[in-house]
Design an enzyme around this catalytic site. Structure first.
Site, PDB file in Angstrom:
ATOM      1  N   GLU A 154      76.998 -86.896  46.709  1.00 34.89           N
ATOM      2  CA  GLU A 154      78.389 -87.343  46.582  1.00 34.89           C
ATOM      3  C   GLU A 154      78.634 -88.476  47.581  1.00 34.89           C
ATOM      4  OE1 GLU A 154      81.605 -84.452  46.043  1.00 34.89           O
ATOM      5  OE2 GLU A 154      82.575 -85.383  47.771  1.00 34.89           O
ATOM      6  N   THR A 189      83.958 -89.939  44.828  1.00 33.73           N
ATOM      7  CA  THR A 189      85.265 -89.313  45.023  1.00 33.73           C
ATOM      8  C   THR A 189      86.391 -90.297  44.685  1.00 33.73           C
ATOM      9  OG1 THR A 189      85.475 -89.964  47.335  1.00 33.73           O
ATOM     10  CG2 THR A 189      84.362 -87.875  46.911  1.00 33.73           C
ATOM     11  N   HIS A 219      84.953 -88.850  39.974  1.00 37.17           N
ATOM     12  CA  HIS A 219      85.970 -87.829  40.259  1.00 37.17           C
ATOM     13  C   HIS A 219      87.329 -88.338  39.762  1.00 37.17           C
ATOM     14  CE1 HIS A 219      83.656 -85.770  43.786  1.00 37.17           C
ATOM     15  NE2 HIS A 219      82.808 -86.300  42.900  1.00 37.17           N
ATOM     16  N   GLY A 225      93.416 -82.270  42.769  1.00 39.69           N
ATOM     17  CA  GLY A 225      93.776 -83.012  43.974  1.00 39.69           C
ATOM     18  C   GLY A 225      94.812 -82.231  44.765  1.00 39.69           C
ATOM     19  N   TYR A 236      85.214 -72.623  44.136  1.00 43.56           N
ATOM     20  CA  TYR A 236      85.388 -72.288  45.553  1.00 43.56           C
ATOM     21  C   TYR A 236      84.746 -70.941  45.888  1.00 43.56           C
ATOM     22  CZ  TYR A 236      88.430 -76.189  44.927  1.00 43.56           C
ATOM     23  OH  TYR A 236      88.872 -77.447  44.612  1.00 43.56           O
ATOM     24  N   HIS A 253      89.858 -70.613  46.594  1.00 46.44           N
ATOM     25  CA  HIS A 253      90.684 -71.786  46.922  1.00 46.44           C
ATOM     26  C   HIS A 253      91.774 -71.329  47.895  1.00 46.44           C
ATOM     27  CE1 HIS A 253      93.815 -74.916  46.149  1.00 46.44           C
ATOM     28  NE2 HIS A 253      92.743 -75.685  46.155  1.00 46.44           N
ATOM     29  N   GLN A 280      82.691 -76.088  46.322  1.00 45.79           N
ATOM     30  CA  GLN A 280      83.145 -76.490  47.648  1.00 45.79           C
ATOM     31  C   GLN A 280      82.009 -76.204  48.620  1.00 45.79           C
ATOM     32  OE1 GLN A 280      84.678 -78.229  49.688  1.00 45.79           O
ATOM     33  NE2 GLN A 280      86.789 -77.530  49.346  1.00 45.79           N
ATOM     34  N   GLN A 334      84.000 -83.197  62.511  1.00 48.44           N
ATOM     35  CA  GLN A 334      83.828 -82.920  61.084  1.00 48.44           C
ATOM     36  C   GLN A 334      83.929 -81.405  60.830  1.00 48.44           C
ATOM     37  OE1 GLN A 334      79.843 -83.803  59.979  1.00 48.44           O
ATOM     38  NE2 GLN A 334      80.132 -83.424  57.811  1.00 48.44           N
TER      39      GLN A 334
HETATM   40  P1  FAD Z   1      92.599 -76.346  40.186  1.00 40.96           P
HETATM   41  O1  FAD Z   1      91.435 -75.949  39.399  1.00 40.96           O
HETATM   42  O2  FAD Z   1      93.812 -76.780  39.476  1.00 40.96           O
HETATM   43  O3  FAD Z   1      92.967 -75.136  41.175  1.00 40.96           O
HETATM   44  C1  FAD Z   1      93.908 -75.319  42.232  1.00 40.96           C
HETATM   45  C2  FAD Z   1      94.620 -74.021  42.534  1.00 40.96           C
HETATM   46  O4  FAD Z   1      95.453 -73.655  41.432  1.00 40.96           O
HETATM   47  C3  FAD Z   1      93.680 -72.832  42.745  1.00 40.96           C
HETATM   48  O5  FAD Z   1      94.248 -71.993  43.713  1.00 40.96           O
HETATM   49  C4  FAD Z   1      93.657 -72.154  41.388  1.00 40.96           C
HETATM   50  O6  FAD Z   1      93.351 -70.764  41.491  1.00 40.96           O
HETATM   51  C5  FAD Z   1      95.076 -72.390  40.899  1.00 40.96           C
HETATM   52  N1  FAD Z   1      95.147 -72.501  39.431  1.00 40.96           N
HETATM   53  C6  FAD Z   1      94.318 -73.210  38.628  1.00 40.96           C
HETATM   54  N2  FAD Z   1      94.704 -73.096  37.343  1.00 40.96           N
HETATM   55  C7  FAD Z   1      95.816 -72.306  37.342  1.00 40.96           C
HETATM   56  C8  FAD Z   1      96.656 -71.826  36.325  1.00 40.96           C
HETATM   57  N3  FAD Z   1      96.459 -72.138  35.037  1.00 40.96           N
HETATM   58  N4  FAD Z   1      97.713 -71.036  36.681  1.00 40.96           N
HETATM   59  C9  FAD Z   1      97.944 -70.725  37.987  1.00 40.96           C
HETATM   60  N5  FAD Z   1      97.142 -71.157  39.009  1.00 40.96           N
HETATM   61  C10 FAD Z   1      96.100 -71.939  38.676  1.00 40.96           C
HETATM   62  N6  FAD Z   1      90.060 -84.017  45.907  1.00 40.96           N
HETATM   63  C11 FAD Z   1      90.405 -85.311  45.737  1.00 40.96           C
HETATM   64  O7  FAD Z   1      91.564 -85.669  45.931  1.00 40.96           O
HETATM   65  N7  FAD Z   1      89.472 -86.260  45.355  1.00 40.96           N
HETATM   66  C12 FAD Z   1      88.175 -85.939  45.121  1.00 40.96           C
HETATM   67  O8  FAD Z   1      87.365 -86.805  44.787  1.00 40.96           O
HETATM   68  C13 FAD Z   1      87.775 -84.565  45.286  1.00 40.96           C
HETATM   69  N8  FAD Z   1      86.510 -84.161  45.037  1.00 40.96           N
HETATM   70  C14 FAD Z   1      86.186 -82.834  45.104  1.00 40.96           C
HETATM   71  C15 FAD Z   1      84.895 -82.422  44.762  1.00 40.96           C
HETATM   72  C16 FAD Z   1      84.538 -81.081  44.831  1.00 40.96           C
HETATM   73  C17 FAD Z   1      83.138 -80.662  44.426  1.00 40.96           C
HETATM   74  C18 FAD Z   1      85.491 -80.111  45.270  1.00 40.96           C
HETATM   75  C19 FAD Z   1      85.099 -78.653  45.377  1.00 40.96           C
HETATM   76  C20 FAD Z   1      86.764 -80.514  45.617  1.00 40.96           C
HETATM   77  C21 FAD Z   1      87.137 -81.864  45.531  1.00 40.96           C
HETATM   78  N9  FAD Z   1      88.442 -82.287  45.840  1.00 40.96           N
HETATM   79  C22 FAD Z   1      88.777 -83.622  45.691  1.00 40.96           C
HETATM   80  C23 FAD Z   1      89.422 -81.355  46.380  1.00 40.96           C
HETATM   81  C24 FAD Z   1      90.333 -80.721  45.299  1.00 40.96           C
HETATM   82  O9  FAD Z   1      91.121 -81.711  44.686  1.00 40.96           O
HETATM   83  C25 FAD Z   1      91.202 -79.683  45.996  1.00 40.96           C
HETATM   84  O10 FAD Z   1      90.413 -78.628  46.452  1.00 40.96           O
HETATM   85  C26 FAD Z   1      92.406 -79.170  45.238  1.00 40.96           C
HETATM   86  O11 FAD Z   1      93.187 -78.376  46.127  1.00 40.96           O
HETATM   87  C27 FAD Z   1      92.082 -78.276  44.041  1.00 40.96           C
HETATM   88  O12 FAD Z   1      91.522 -78.986  43.034  1.00 40.96           O
HETATM   89  P2  FAD Z   1      90.926 -78.211  41.726  1.00 40.96           P
HETATM   90  O13 FAD Z   1      90.525 -79.257  40.795  1.00 40.96           O
HETATM   91  O14 FAD Z   1      89.945 -77.205  42.133  1.00 40.96           O
HETATM   92  O15 FAD Z   1      92.276 -77.510  41.242  1.00 40.96           O
END
Ligand code: FAD
Length: 285
Positions: free
Chosen positions: A16, A47, A76, A107, A143, A147, A174, A210
């Protein structure tokens, strides 16, 4: 190539990177991308800032990886601040430059900026892409220690299942420092009926700041073995970097021995770290 095709035939090894800061030209990444692609990872993901404003830079870097350095790439795409029109424009741009893979993300909220769009969860974006641009291969985030916003691991896994059912073909985890957490998570996903490949996210820790940032941002557990390394080498950045790389290699060897689907290294744009890890583990892949 779609990354799902890679997972179907091998243990995937990927990197990444993040695009350069806004005041830096894209050309400042040429050397980094050239060095990383020479290590021949299966793909390099790029990202994107959570408010979506960085999507052009993400696309530019992804295009370089794909079209100049001839390595597969994943762009991403965080969705919390995207309108449908903006999402469509981003998809069109990625299509035009030949990107086939998207990591669909929610995000995080930026303080003082209210999310605008209709994408509340990553699964909303996954469904949207499936409907509007089904040619893309879509991955999602997961996660191993749950999360931070989820009240329970069970609830987080249920939501993960919704995301996978919306059309995700693989997951990238994560970062974590305790492999046992990851193995327990894999068991839980199996029980929940999540059967897509899950790549293990590994971040080699190379400086003390970090570590503090990572623990605050993602709540990763720091095993005793890891804490001892920080206590002993934390004040000497060069030694800590070497210890961090050794720890990451140790983690990866154990993960590979346990048959994981893939290893995703958060390179922090460091070809040195990526090279050290690749040289150590490539023979095991
Ligand atoms: P989701 O899958 O939407 O989940 C977020 C929260 O909502 C979780 O607690 C989940 O349980 C809950 N949830 C999901 N769906 C529902 C539903 N239908 N009803 C109720 N609750 C629900 N961030 C950036 O800004 N840019 C990046 O480039 C970036 N790259 C990443 C790469 C990786 C490999 C990882 C692991 C994370 C990255 N992130 C990045 C961080 C990420 O955006 C955050 O962790 C964010 O808080 C959650 O994103 P998600 O896509 O997992 O969200």
């Amino acid at each position: 190539m779609k990354t799902s095709d890679l997972f179907a035939k091998k243990t995937v090894f990927s990197f990444e990177v993040f695009p350069p800061k806004r005041d830096m030209p894209i050309s400042s990444m040429y050397d980094t991308l050239a060095a990383l692609s020479q290590l021949q990872p299966d793909f390099i993901s790029v990202t994107c800032g959570a408010n979506g404003q960085g999507s052009n830079r993400t696309a530019e870097v992804a295009s370089l990886i794909k079209n100049t350095y001839h390595c597969e790439t994943v762009a991403h795409m965080p969705c919390l601040y995207l309108t449908e029109d903006e999402a469509l424009r981003t998809l069109q741009e990625l299509k035009e430059i030949g990107v086939e893979n998207i990591l669909a993300l929610r995000g995080d909220e930026t303080a003082g900026e209210i999310p605008v769009g209709r994408f509340h969860h990553a699964s909303d974006l996954v469904a949207f892409i499936k409907e509007q641009a089904p040619q893309f291969n879509i991955s999602g985030a997961c996660y191993p220690e749950s999360h931070l916003e989820s009240k329970t691991m069970a609830a987080d896994i249920q939501n993960l299942k919704k995301k996978v059912d919306a059309g995700v073909s693989e997951l990238i985890s994560q970062l974590f420092f305790d492999n046992e957490m990851f193995y327990r998570f894999l068991e839980r996903t199996q029980i929940a009926g999540i059967h897509v490949p899950i790549e293990a996210g590994i971040m080699p820790v190379t400086n003390q700041k970090q570590i503090e940032r990572m623990v605050t941002l993602c709540g990763a557990t720091l095993p005793i073995k890891f804490q001892r390394i920080i206590a002993k080498y934390g004040s000497d950045s060069k030694t800590l970097r070497e210890a961090g790389i050794a720890y990451a290699i140790d983690q990866i060897v154990d993960l590979l021995a346990n048959g994981v689907d893939g290893i995703h290294v958060y390179t922090m744009n460091s070809p040195y770290i990526a090279k050290r890890i690749t040289e150590a583990i490539k023979p095991l892949l």
